[in-house]
Design a protein around this motif. Sequence first.
Motif, PDB file in Angstrom:
ATOM      1  N   VAL A   1      20.590 -81.690  44.704  1.00 48.96           N
ATOM      2  CA  VAL A   1      19.298 -81.455  43.831  1.00 48.96           C
ATOM      3  C   VAL A   1      19.183 -80.149  43.632  1.00 48.96           C
ATOM      4  CG1 VAL A   1      16.827 -81.675  44.146  1.00 48.96           C
ATOM      5  CG2 VAL A   1      18.190 -83.442  45.365  1.00 48.96           C
ATOM      6  N   ILE A   2      19.116 -79.857  42.111  1.00 52.92           N
ATOM      7  CA  ILE A   2      18.705 -78.397  41.559  1.00 52.92           C
ATOM      8  C   ILE A   2      17.560 -78.641  41.073  1.00 52.92           C
ATOM      9  CG2 ILE A   2      20.068 -77.148  39.865  1.00 52.92           C
ATOM     10  CD1 ILE A   2      22.529 -78.605  40.311  1.00 52.92           C
ATOM     11  N   ASN A   3      16.801 -77.578  41.445  1.00 48.83           N
ATOM     12  CA  ASN A   3      15.336 -77.357  40.983  1.00 48.83           C
ATOM     13  C   ASN A   3      14.631 -78.533  40.913  1.00 48.83           C
ATOM     14  OD1 ASN A   3      15.654 -74.532  40.472  1.00 48.83           O
ATOM     15  ND2 ASN A   3      15.833 -74.610  38.363  1.00 48.83           N
ATOM     16  N   GLY A   4      14.834 -79.396  42.164  1.00 48.46           N
ATOM     17  CA  GLY A   4      14.097 -80.653  42.290  1.00 48.46           C
ATOM     18  C   GLY A   4      14.483 -81.818  41.347  1.00 48.46           C
ATOM     19  N   GLN A   5      15.550 -81.782  40.824  1.00 49.23           N
ATOM     20  CA  GLN A   5      16.087 -82.801  40.024  1.00 49.23           C
ATOM     21  C   GLN A   5      17.601 -83.060  40.490  1.00 49.23           C
ATOM     22  OE1 GLN A   5      14.929 -80.973  36.131  1.00 49.23           O
ATOM     23  NE2 GLN A   5      14.795 -82.883  35.567  1.00 49.23           N
ATOM     24  N   ALA A   6      17.656 -84.444  40.875  1.00 44.97           N
ATOM     25  CA  ALA A   6      19.165 -84.913  41.043  1.00 44.97           C
ATOM     26  C   ALA A   6      20.088 -84.412  40.019  1.00 44.97           C
ATOM     27  CB  ALA A   6      19.166 -86.397  41.376  1.00 44.97           C
ATOM     28  N   HIS A   7      21.295 -83.757  40.447  1.00 41.16           N
ATOM     29  CA  HIS A   7      22.301 -83.053  39.693  1.00 41.16           C
ATOM     30  C   HIS A   7      21.700 -82.024  38.645  1.00 41.16           C
ATOM     31  CE1 HIS A   7      25.435 -85.721  40.814  1.00 41.16           C
ATOM     32  NE2 HIS A   7      24.712 -87.013  40.488  1.00 41.16           N
TER      33      HIS A   7
ATOM     34  N   LEU B   1      27.373 -79.771  34.748  1.00 44.90           N
ATOM     35  CA  LEU B   1      26.257 -78.947  34.600  1.00 44.90           C
ATOM     36  C   LEU B   1      26.810 -77.644  34.483  1.00 44.90           C
ATOM     37  CD1 LEU B   1      23.149 -78.671  34.134  1.00 44.90           C
ATOM     38  CD2 LEU B   1      23.073 -78.249  36.548  1.00 44.90           C
ATOM     39  N   HIS B   2      26.416 -76.887  33.226  1.00 44.09           N
ATOM     40  CA  HIS B   2      26.933 -75.606  33.076  1.00 44.09           C
ATOM     41  C   HIS B   2      25.724 -74.572  32.979  1.00 44.09           C
ATOM     42  CE1 HIS B   2      30.257 -78.084  31.541  1.00 44.09           C
ATOM     43  NE2 HIS B   2      31.174 -76.776  31.960  1.00 44.09           N
ATOM     44  N   LEU B   3      26.071 -73.441  33.287  1.00 46.25           N
ATOM     45  CA  LEU B   3      25.046 -72.265  33.495  1.00 46.25           C
ATOM     46  C   LEU B   3      24.184 -72.171  32.317  1.00 46.25           C
ATOM     47  CD1 LEU B   3      26.592 -69.962  35.845  1.00 46.25           C
ATOM     48  CD2 LEU B   3      25.552 -71.950  36.466  1.00 46.25           C
TER      49      LEU B   3
ATOM     50  N   ALA C   1      18.265 -90.164  45.534  1.00 44.90           N
ATOM     51  CA  ALA C   1      17.702 -88.821  45.713  1.00 44.90           C
ATOM     52  C   ALA C   1      16.549 -88.838  44.675  1.00 44.90           C
ATOM     53  CB  ALA C   1      18.586 -87.924  45.233  1.00 44.90           C
ATOM     54  N   ALA C   2      16.640 -89.517  43.540  1.00 46.47           N
ATOM     55  CA  ALA C   2      15.431 -89.328  42.545  1.00 46.47           C
ATOM     56  C   ALA C   2      14.285 -90.186  42.876  1.00 46.47           C
ATOM     57  CB  ALA C   2      16.048 -89.438  41.108  1.00 46.47           C
ATOM     58  N   CYS C   3      14.511 -91.215  43.629  1.00 48.22           N
ATOM     59  CA  CYS C   3      13.686 -92.310  43.782  1.00 48.22           C
ATOM     60  C   CYS C   3      12.676 -91.629  44.636  1.00 48.22           C
ATOM     61  CB  CYS C   3      14.095 -93.639  44.318  1.00 48.22           C
ATOM     62  SG  CYS C   3      12.738 -94.865  44.777  1.00 48.22           S
ATOM     63  N   PRO C   4      11.159 -92.011  44.622  1.00 47.37           N
ATOM     64  CA  PRO C   4      10.104 -91.421  45.451  1.00 47.37           C
ATOM     65  C   PRO C   4      10.169 -92.101  46.814  1.00 47.37           C
ATOM     66  CG  PRO C   4       9.303 -92.550  43.856  1.00 47.37           C
ATOM     67  CD  PRO C   4      10.614 -92.289  43.376  1.00 47.37           C
ATOM     68  N   ASN C   5      10.808 -93.228  46.964  1.00 46.98           N
ATOM     69  CA  ASN C   5      10.880 -94.153  48.055  1.00 46.98           C
ATOM     70  C   ASN C   5      12.467 -94.063  48.741  1.00 46.98           C
ATOM     71  OD1 ASN C   5       8.451 -95.289  47.270  1.00 46.98           O
ATOM     72  ND2 ASN C   5       9.371 -96.632  45.864  1.00 46.98           N
ATOM     73  N   GLY C   6      13.313 -93.346  48.322  1.00 48.63           N
ATOM     74  CA  GLY C   6      14.563 -93.188  48.523  1.00 48.63           C
ATOM     75  C   GLY C   6      15.275 -94.857  48.737  1.00 48.63           C
ATOM     76  N   SER C   7      15.079 -95.390  47.574  1.00 50.44           N
ATOM     77  CA  SER C   7      15.605 -96.838  47.274  1.00 50.44           C
ATOM     78  C   SER C   7      17.126 -96.830  46.907  1.00 50.44           C
ATOM     79  CB  SER C   7      14.717 -97.772  46.388  1.00 50.44           C
ATOM     80  OG  SER C   7      15.156 -98.933  46.204  1.00 50.44           O
TER      81      SER C   7
ATOM     82  N   GLY D   1      11.225 -95.990  38.154  1.00 52.80           N
ATOM     83  CA  GLY D   1      12.122 -95.768  37.177  1.00 52.80           C
ATOM     84  C   GLY D   1      12.880 -94.487  37.112  1.00 52.80           C
ATOM     85  N   GLU D   2      12.694 -93.521  38.255  1.00 49.69           N
ATOM     86  CA  GLU D   2      13.093 -92.186  38.305  1.00 49.69           C
ATOM     87  C   GLU D   2      14.819 -92.526  38.563  1.00 49.69           C
ATOM     88  OE1 GLU D   2      12.025 -89.183  37.755  1.00 49.69           O
ATOM     89  OE2 GLU D   2       9.948 -90.312  37.069  1.00 49.69           O
ATOM     90  N   CYS D   3      15.200 -93.544  39.196  1.00 53.33           N
ATOM     91  CA  CYS D   3      16.612 -93.715  39.343  1.00 53.33           C
ATOM     92  C   CYS D   3      17.326 -93.752  38.172  1.00 53.33           C
ATOM     93  CB  CYS D   3      16.607 -95.054  40.216  1.00 53.33           C
ATOM     94  SG  CYS D   3      15.908 -96.484  39.394  1.00 53.33           S
ATOM     95  N   ALA D   4      16.782 -94.497  37.269  1.00 53.49           N
ATOM     96  CA  ALA D   4      17.440 -94.878  35.820  1.00 53.49           C
ATOM     97  C   ALA D   4      17.535 -93.498  35.056  1.00 53.49           C
ATOM     98  CB  ALA D   4      17.121 -95.949  35.014  1.00 53.49           C
ATOM     99  N   THR D   5      16.514 -92.796  35.116  1.00 52.88           N
ATOM    100  CA  THR D   5      16.369 -91.555  34.433  1.00 52.88           C
ATOM    101  C   THR D   5      17.283 -90.451  34.867  1.00 52.88           C
ATOM    102  OG1 THR D   5      14.090 -91.676  34.011  1.00 52.88           O
ATOM    103  CG2 THR D   5      14.843 -89.558  33.930  1.00 52.88           C
ATOM    104  N   ALA D   6      17.700 -90.435  36.263  1.00 47.80           N
ATOM    105  CA  ALA D   6      18.695 -89.532  36.932  1.00 47.80           C
ATOM    106  C   ALA D   6      20.010 -90.012  36.891  1.00 47.80           C
ATOM    107  CB  ALA D   6      18.237 -89.178  38.388  1.00 47.80           C
ATOM    108  N   CYS D   7      20.318 -91.017  36.726  1.00 50.17           N
ATOM    109  CA  CYS D   7      21.891 -91.620  36.543  1.00 50.17           C
ATOM    110  C   CYS D   7      22.586 -91.172  35.737  1.00 50.17           C
ATOM    111  CB  CYS D   7      21.554 -93.186  36.593  1.00 50.17           C
ATOM    112  SG  CYS D   7      23.271 -93.938  36.557  1.00 50.17           S
TER     113      CYS D   7
END
Length: 252
Positions: free
Chosen positions: A69-75, A85-87, A166-172, A217-223
């Motif tokens: 988790v980088i700055n609160g976002q998965a990947h 991910l590049h700097l 990791a992105a899901c608020p429920n850890g699903s 829907g956070e899962c699909a956004t982070a995938c």
Amino acid sequence: MRLTLRVWRQPGPDAEGTMTAYDLDGLSPDMSFLEMLDTLNERLAGDDEEPVAFDHDCREGICGACGMVINGQAHGPEPTTACQLHLRHFADGDTVDVEPWRAAAFPVIKDLVVDRSAFDRIIGAGGYVTAPTGSAPEAHSTAVAKPTADAAFENAACIGCGACVAACPNGSAMLFTAAKVTHLNALPQGAPEREARVLDMVGTMDAEGFGGCTNAGECATACPKGIPLLSIARMNREFLRAARGGPGRGEG
């Protein structure tokens, strides 16, 4: 380029963890995120300090090992894997927080490394085809409608990185499990075990302690591979179909 990293340091599964700050200078914007961690670890090793533990393997965005988790976002801020991910996606002087996946079913082993073997057990419950198919058949011998083939290929792209959890608020783990179920159940080879597969994989997912899906829907956004949220609806349909005994083979 200069960055301040605040990295989660945890010596072991039962130890207390804390965020530790490190200042890095002379970084190239073309470095990948993992190359930056390599640079940090070289410095720590040179100072006789414990390097930061993190998972990695292919570093080509195809194995899913590099989850964090980088700055609160998965990947991180881009829809890609951490190794890709590049700097240049960060500004000079930024402070960057780096943490492990946060989910009850992914216990921390050390620092940024978590135990994702729960995914392996879900796969072991039904993510395979046991029906004997012989040698590879001629490509046109079994007709598969293009929309069906497209759905199978789309879901087969899942690399099991765990970003969805990791992105899901429920850890699903619904998106991961749905990708595996949809991939195999869509194909003719997966039809004989269609009902058992979805029941066993969903049952194992629940037993592993993953949270329930509330369609955030956070899962699909982070995938990083773009597995669609629609796959969860497809799996729910397969589950209901199997739970009521399943229609005759050949029905949709």
